[in-house]
Design an enzyme around this catalytic site. Structure first.
Site, mmCIF file in Angstrom:
data_model
loop_
_atom_site.group_PDB
_atom_site.id
_atom_site.type_symbol
_atom_site.label_atom_id
_atom_site.label_comp_id
_atom_site.label_asym_id
_atom_site.label_seq_id
_atom_site.Cartn_x
_atom_site.Cartn_y
_atom_site.Cartn_z
ATOM 1 N N ASP A 79 8.960 5.607 -10.910
ATOM 2 C CA ASP A 79 8.475 6.220 -12.144
ATOM 3 C C ASP A 79 9.213 7.513 -12.470
ATOM 4 O O ASP A 79 9.398 7.857 -13.640
ATOM 5 C CB ASP A 79 6.972 6.497 -12.043
ATOM 6 C CG ASP A 79 6.133 5.251 -12.257
ATOM 7 O OD1 ASP A 79 6.729 4.168 -12.466
ATOM 8 O OD2 ASP A 79 4.893 5.347 -12.215
ATOM 9 N N LYS A 135 -1.044 -4.295 -3.153
ATOM 10 C CA LYS A 135 -2.331 -3.798 -2.675
ATOM 11 C C LYS A 135 -2.555 -2.397 -3.239
ATOM 12 O O LYS A 135 -1.978 -1.424 -2.781
ATOM 13 C CB LYS A 135 -2.382 -3.754 -1.148
ATOM 14 C CG LYS A 135 -3.721 -3.257 -0.617
ATOM 15 C CD LYS A 135 -3.743 -3.268 0.901
ATOM 16 C CE LYS A 135 -5.096 -2.774 1.407
ATOM 17 N NZ LYS A 135 -5.293 -1.346 1.111
ATOM 18 N N SER A 189 0.793 -1.219 0.000
ATOM 19 C CA SER A 189 0.000 0.000 0.000
ATOM 20 C C SER A 189 0.828 1.273 0.000
ATOM 21 O O SER A 189 1.418 1.639 -1.000
ATOM 22 C CB SER A 189 -0.965 -0.015 1.175
ATOM 23 O OG SER A 189 -2.183 -0.558 0.763
#
Length: 450
Positions: free
Chosen positions: A306, A320, A295
């Site tokens: 990224d 998750k 999470s």
């Protein structure tokens, strides 16, 4: 820098700032009221039959709470009902501080055993030690109490007193303590030569302040210009508050999107962006993850990956990719409901897939064994990757060697899938050593380039 939010995306505690949600309609507005009444009538029939004919008497409260829990658990692994006590405990853990004594305890042979006193707390200052046995609280024996009841007795308003009767070896003595504010320490740090190491164990309200304090202390110890780089350890971090995940990511980013969340309604999407300023001044950063990173941990590692701001090292994360909203109910209980999915800056949903590390490094390299591992995609009723409905058969498609995971919402060890991982042949933290080696290598490369 924080962002107000009701949402929490962790595997255990699921609340940010708590507030009452707007009342929801009882029946659908699509002409299906007749069906709704039919099923509610069916529920009433079953409820009355159980009340009248079940072999033992069962209270209305127990039956209704069980029915609500069953309804929510059928949706996905993270939606659930919290009674008053569970909701109260969740808020304590989310806030990261409470009035108490500052000792980690467990139950052993009818006594409360001290695991460790927390530094700079009443218990620590009073000299309590690991393996001390607390046999009475304010003169009342703890025998017969479960662990939660004993913990509740030790917690209380700041400034109030409590007397512990302690057994240490052959000695038994009383210790009087005054309760104080105890903070759950979610950030720890140390240095390895010229490398700064920071571990975040959960994303409670102390995560970002703890991170900034850790970085400041590392710079003082090593010298800001001498720091070769930093390691951010998110292994076995089950998650936490959305605003803290955003804040920790923002600490290392100058600009760009950190994470976006989307629900089934197009008007309920949110985007969180970084603000100028990198607290480590562009120094190299390695993030350690494993199968227990879930999470909020995946938001941070996904955002930094990224944006090419950090090298992600370790094994594939838990996967998750959903957001839970806490809806307080009457009587002090609450509803924990999955309301959104989250996406990394590049638009990836990591639901049931996880974050793949840039450099896959199992925990050790000498002996391969089979451990019982479970990730999000293995949970019964888990949301599938992109669709809105649950997909009990959803499985991760890759086979990166994982480390042990924690079961979402409960924090207990997850059940088996029997995936291969490597087991350390010694106490050496192999992943950490490889991260340190990488930063040393980057530093040497820069020196040779100059």
């Amino acid at each position: 820098m924080t962002h107000a939010s009701l949402k929490r995306i962790g595997s255990g505690i699921l609340a940010g700032a708590l507030a009452f949600a707007a009342p929801l309609p009882v029946f659908a507005a699509d002409g299906s009221d007749a069906d709704t009444f039919k099923y509610l009538s069916l529920f009433g029939d079953v409820f009355e039959r159980v009340k009248s004919d079940y072999v033992d008497e069962v209270s209305d409260e127990k039956l209704i709470e069980a029915a609500i829990s069953g309804m929510l658990s059928s949706l996905d692994p993270h939606s659930s009902y919290m009674n008053k006590d569970s909701f109260s405990d969740m808020r304590v853990q989310t806030k990261g501080e409470f009035g108490g004594l500052g000792i980690e305890v467990t139950l052993e042979d009818g006594a409360i055993k001290v695991v460790s006193p927390i530094e700079d707390t009443p218990a620590f200052k009073a000299g309590l030690q690991p393996n001390d046995l607390i046999i009475a609280l304010d003169g009342e024996p703890v025998a017969g109490l479960d662990l939660q009841a004993a913990v509740d007795k030790m917690r209380g308003p700041v400034g109030t007193d409590i007397k512990l009767t302690v057994k240490r070896g052959d000695q038994t003595f009383d210790v009087s303590l005054t309760r104080d504010v105890v903070k759950i320490r979610s950030v720890r740090h140390e240095t390895y030569g010229d490398v700064g190491y920071i571990r975040i164990t959960s994303f409670n309200e102390q995560a970002e302040p703890g991170l900034l304090d850790a970085i400041s202390d590392i710079k003082k110890k090593i010298g800001e210009n001498k720091v070769e780089g930093y390691i951010l350890d998110l292994r076995f971090n089950p998650g936490g508050l959305l605003d803290q995940a955003v804040a920790v990511s923002d600490a290392f980013l100058d600009s760009g999107e950190i994470v976006s969340t989307r629900s089934r309604r197009n008007d309920n999407a949110s985007r969180f962006n970084a603000t100028p300023g990198d607290v480590i001044g562009g120094k190299p950063l390695v993030v350690l993850i494993n199968g227990g990173s879930a999470s909020a941990s995946e938001i941070v590692s996904g955002a930094l990956q990224d944006h090419h701001r950090a090298v992600i090292m370790g094994t594939r994360s838990f996967g998750k990719g959903s957001v839970q909203t806490i809806i307080p109910l009457s009587g002090g209980s609450a509803l924990r409901l999955t309301t959104q999915r989250y996406y990394t800056p590049s638009g990836r949903s990591i639901q049931a897939k996880g974050i793949e590390p840039d450099i896959n490094v199992p925990q050790a390299h000498l002996e391969e064994v089979t451990l019982n591992i479970q990730r999000e995609g293995d949970l019964k009723g888990a949301l599938d990757v992109d669709n809105k409905s649950g997909n009990p058969a959803a499985k991760p498609t890759d086979a990166a060697a994982p480390a042990d995971a924690k079961a979402p919402a409960t924090g207990t060890t997850a059940p088996a899938t029997g995936e291969p991982v490597t087991k350390p042949a010694s106490d050496e933290d192999y992943q950490l050593m490889r991260a340190i080696d990488l930063l040393h290598g980057v530093a040497l490369f820069k020196q040779s380039a100059n």
